[in-house]
Design a protein around this motif. Structure first.
Motif, PDB file in Angstrom:
ATOM      1  N   ARG A 178      -5.381  -7.936   7.072  1.00 45.06           N
ATOM      2  CA  ARG A 178      -5.382  -6.509   6.714  1.00 45.06           C
ATOM      3  C   ARG A 178      -5.274  -5.641   7.951  1.00 45.06           C
ATOM      4  NH1 ARG A 178      -9.367  -8.080   2.945  1.00 45.06           N
ATOM      5  NH2 ARG A 178     -11.043  -7.370   4.325  1.00 45.06           N
ATOM      6  N   ASN A 205      -1.695  -5.624   9.094  1.00 41.70           N
ATOM      7  CA  ASN A 205      -0.882  -4.809   8.191  1.00 41.70           C
ATOM      8  C   ASN A 205      -1.133  -3.321   8.400  1.00 41.70           C
ATOM      9  OD1 ASN A 205       0.290  -7.056   7.015  1.00 41.70           O
ATOM     10  ND2 ASN A 205      -1.239  -7.201   5.395  1.00 41.70           N
ATOM     11  N   GLU A 206      -2.376  -2.933   8.693  1.00 43.79           N
ATOM     12  CA  GLU A 206      -2.669  -1.520   8.947  1.00 43.79           C
ATOM     13  C   GLU A 206      -1.962  -1.030  10.212  1.00 43.79           C
ATOM     14  OE1 GLU A 206      -6.862  -0.991   9.108  1.00 43.79           O
ATOM     15  OE2 GLU A 206      -7.108  -0.855   6.937  1.00 43.79           O
ATOM     16  N   ASP A 227       1.665  -0.632   9.404  1.00 41.65           N
ATOM     17  CA  ASP A 227       1.881   0.553   8.576  1.00 41.65           C
ATOM     18  C   ASP A 227       1.834   1.818   9.416  1.00 41.65           C
ATOM     19  OD1 ASP A 227       2.391  -0.568   6.145  1.00 41.65           O
ATOM     20  OD2 ASP A 227       0.331  -0.451   5.408  1.00 41.65           O
ATOM     21  N   VAL A 260       2.145  -0.654  -5.243  1.00 42.43           N
ATOM     22  CA  VAL A 260       1.626  -1.323  -4.041  1.00 42.43           C
ATOM     23  C   VAL A 260       0.907  -0.318  -3.158  1.00 42.43           C
ATOM     24  CG1 VAL A 260       2.248  -2.591  -1.961  1.00 42.43           C
ATOM     25  CG2 VAL A 260       3.380  -3.123  -4.131  1.00 42.43           C
ATOM     26  N   ARG A 261       1.526   0.835  -2.936  1.00 46.49           N
ATOM     27  CA  ARG A 261       0.918   1.856  -2.075  1.00 46.49           C
ATOM     28  C   ARG A 261      -0.265   2.538  -2.766  1.00 46.49           C
ATOM     29  NH1 ARG A 261       2.171   0.189   2.789  1.00 46.49           N
ATOM     30  NH2 ARG A 261       4.419   0.041   3.142  1.00 46.49           N
ATOM     31  N   GLN A 313      -2.964   0.222  -2.310  1.00 45.02           N
ATOM     32  CA  GLN A 313      -3.423   0.228  -0.917  1.00 45.02           C
ATOM     33  C   GLN A 313      -4.400   1.374  -0.673  1.00 45.02           C
ATOM     34  OE1 GLN A 313      -0.184   0.354   1.869  1.00 45.02           O
ATOM     35  NE2 GLN A 313      -1.500   0.233   3.664  1.00 45.02           N
ATOM     36  N   ASN A 337      -8.259   0.614   0.343  1.00 46.90           N
ATOM     37  CA  ASN A 337      -8.855   1.129   1.582  1.00 46.90           C
ATOM     38  C   ASN A 337     -10.127   1.922   1.297  1.00 46.90           C
ATOM     39  OD1 ASN A 337      -7.183   0.085   3.567  1.00 46.90           O
ATOM     40  ND2 ASN A 337      -5.723   1.768   3.465  1.00 46.90           N
ATOM     41  N   CYS A 353      -4.061   6.307   4.358  1.00 45.20           N
ATOM     42  CA  CYS A 353      -4.234   6.877   3.020  1.00 45.20           C
ATOM     43  C   CYS A 353      -3.691   8.297   2.954  1.00 45.20           C
ATOM     44  CB  CYS A 353      -5.710   6.870   2.623  1.00 45.20           C
ATOM     45  SG  CYS A 353      -6.377   5.236   2.239  1.00 45.20           S
TER      46      CYS A 353
END
Length: 596
Positions: free
Chosen positions: A258, A261-262, A265, A322-323, A326, A330, A405
């Protein structure tokens, strides 16, 4: 009205503020000339049509034609070319009008001092100075050779006063040309510096993105071994103590994944590459995902964990599930992390769509945790920001989750806010825009996971990966499940094996020596096109999963992407989708079987 404003005052495109400023100057000048010049031309037309009809028509039409100047500036012609043509045309028309009617006494000469200003901004500082000298000389000539210029019979001209007016206009023209040339030069220099800074910023962002992509690949490779072997061990008979240790190792690996991935992103956001991918979804599936992810964690901490769905939750929406997941993941993960006792409550409300099918989803995550002070909450949605108290920082984290976010909410035409009281908990509220799917759309529910994996026994799988560790992971996950598993080190070996044997599915790493996965896939598709053979399923098994990289895999002819670290469930699901189409009576194995 909005169209006229956009025509006269265009928005900044691609960060080019200098060009936007030039186009806006052109728009303002065009509007001024059309309005003021059109009125003056109409009055001139009424007064002088009988004696000077050509000049009257030109004086009426010319100001109106400048209304096309903003469109001409946006055309394929360069701005310099457009400006030079425009200023030259205006100079010829204005001086021609004055020379054929009234000379310096003709009111049209009041426009002449504006030509160097226009030239300075449209063509350049030197052109502004050049036109300033040319216009000044033209006005002086019109006064000196005034006897050659026809004058309307009813004009009573005071040439003494006209001389002083001429001198004043010449000085004004030269001064305006000098000032505007200096200003245009400074504006061009500032624009060039801004463009250079933008290029350096873009280069830095590209270098950072490339670095993060490479480091992500390097991190994912050992993570693939760790998580892959952990999933393989879960298939074995383990004691409670061993299973607890395995669970801790898996959870730590998931946390590291994670984190990677953050960071990726955040890199995509800063590079402007984070995209929203609309698709059909139901909020009920999102609720099931949240419950599966966090119910056990909340139970371990003794928290009262609940998820509530209200409104039009059963409706099929069009958005990026998916988003959306997410954002919720979070916020929920943070709530559980910062709450030691009490509750974590997640609520989702789907608002009814309007007449155009637009709807909003409100997501709220409330906890009874440590809370956040108002002075700390102000910068909480900035990247790498964390609340300032030592108690808050003791929980760790990168400070990227809430920033991501916020960006995701903004990409989906929404917003996120926080209400918190130190010691009493926090409530995060996010709102996003979605679209309602067609009322007659029937969205299939996901089928329960296939438990009978016997169909995999007749499947022939060929996998290519240059990392021995990754090949060992694949072997641990699949060797006992599939009928044939052939492992090779690069794309060329995979092609050689395909020449000798037949396979049902091919898994290729994207980065390999000798021949990478993309080149191998292109060669497979080329051979199929030449021989008329059916398409062989080819999947990328890779740690490089940035959107542009996935698009590259699809362009090369791959059927899909399996991301590293490998998810056993995703891998088996992909294999099962092809195993079900393999004839049941096939039980022969390839003559060449590679085992390591």
């Amino acid at each position: 009205m909005k169209g006229l404003k956009a025509y006269i005052w265009p928005a900044v495109e691609d960060g080019d503020h200098l060009r936007a400023a030039q186009l806006r100057i052109i728009g303002v000048i065009a509007l001024t000339v059309v309005v003021c010049g059109g009125l003056a031309g109409a009055l001139n037309f009424v007064a002088n049509y009988e004696r000077f009809p050509p000049q009257a028509w030109i004086g009426l039409v010319t100001p109106l034609t400048l209304g096309a100047l903003p469109a001409l500036a946006r055309s394929r012609l360069s701005l310099r070319t457009t400006g030079l043509l425009t200023v030259s045309f205006l100079y010829v028309v204005l001086t021609g009008q004055a020379a054929s009617m009234g000379g310096m006494a003709y009111p049209v000469v009041i426009y002449l001092p504006g030509l160097p200003i226009l030239a300075a901004f449209l063509v350049g500082p030197r052109a502004g100075l050049g036109f300033g000298v040319l216009v000044g000389a033209s006005m002086g000539g019109l006064f000196l050779f005034r006897d050659w210029v026809p004058t309307p019979a009813d004009w009573d001209i005071n040439y003494y006063l006209l001389g002083w007016i001429t001198i004043t206009l010449i000085l004004l023209t030269l001064a305006a040309s000098a000032v505007c040339a200096i200003f245009a030069h400074q504006m061009a220099a500032a624009g060039a510096a801004l463009e250079e800074a933008r290029k350096r910023s873009d280069a830095a962002n590209q270098a950072k993105t490339a670095f993060l992509t490479n480091i992500s690949h390097e991190i994912r490779t050992p993570m693939n071994a760790m998580l892959g072997m952990a999933q393989a061990l879960q298939q074995d008979a383990l004691g409670p103590d061993q299973r607890d240790k395995l669970e801790m190792m898996t959870r730590s690996g998931d946390a590291l994944l994670r984190l990677v991935n953050e960071v990726l992103d955040m890199a995509r956001i800063e590079a402007g590459r984070l995209e929203i991918v609309p698709q059909n979804f139901r909020l009920t599936d999102t609720v099931a995902m949240l419950e599966g992810l966090f119910a056990a964690q909340a139970l371990e901490k003794g928290l009262d964990f609940s998820i509530r769905l209200t409104g039009d939750g059963e409706r099929v929406f069009v958005g990026d599930p998916v988003r959306i997941g997410q954002i919720l993941a979070n916020l929920t993960a943070n709530a559980i992390k910062f709450t030691q006792a009490g509750h974590v409550q997640v609520s989702l409300h789907a608002h009814a769509p309007d007449d155009e099918g637009q709807a909003r989803i409100t997501m709220r995550v409330a906890d009874s945790g440590i809370g956040i002070a108002p002075e700390d909450a102000k910068g909480l949605f900035r990247p790498f920001a964390q609340a300032g108290s030592a108690e808050m920082r003791a929980y760790g984290g990168t400070g990227l989750g809430l920033a991501i976010c916020r960006q995701l909410c903004e990409l989906m035409d929404g917003e996120i806010s926080l209400q918190s009281t130190p010691g009493q908990g926090s409530t995060f509220t996010a709102s996003i825009a979605v679209r309602a799917a067609a009322p007659d759309l029937v969205m299939a529910r996901p089928e329960p996971q296939q438990r009978d994996l016997s169909a995999l026994q007749r499947l022939r799988v060929l996998a290519a990966d240059d990392s021995q560790t990754n090949r060992l992971v694949l072997r641990a996950l699949l060797d006992s499940l599939v009928g044939t598993l052939c492992l090779v080190e690069n794309g060329q070996e995979a092609l050689d094996l395909l020449d000798a044997e037949s396979f049902d599915i091919v898994l290729l790493d994207s980065r390999m020596p000798v021949m990478d996965g993309l080149s191998a896939t292109r060669e497979i598709r080329r051979r199929e096109a030449g021989s008329g053979q059916p398409s062989l399923p080819v999947y990328a098994l890779t740690a490089n999963v940035m959107p542009e990289q996935v698009a590259e895999y699809e362009a090369a002819g791959m059927d899909g992407v399996l991301a590293k670290p490998i998810s056993r469930d995703a891998l088996i699901s992909t294999l099962m989708s092809h195993a079900l189409h393999v004839p049941e009576d096939r039980d022969d194995r390839p003559a060449r079987y590679l085992a390591e």
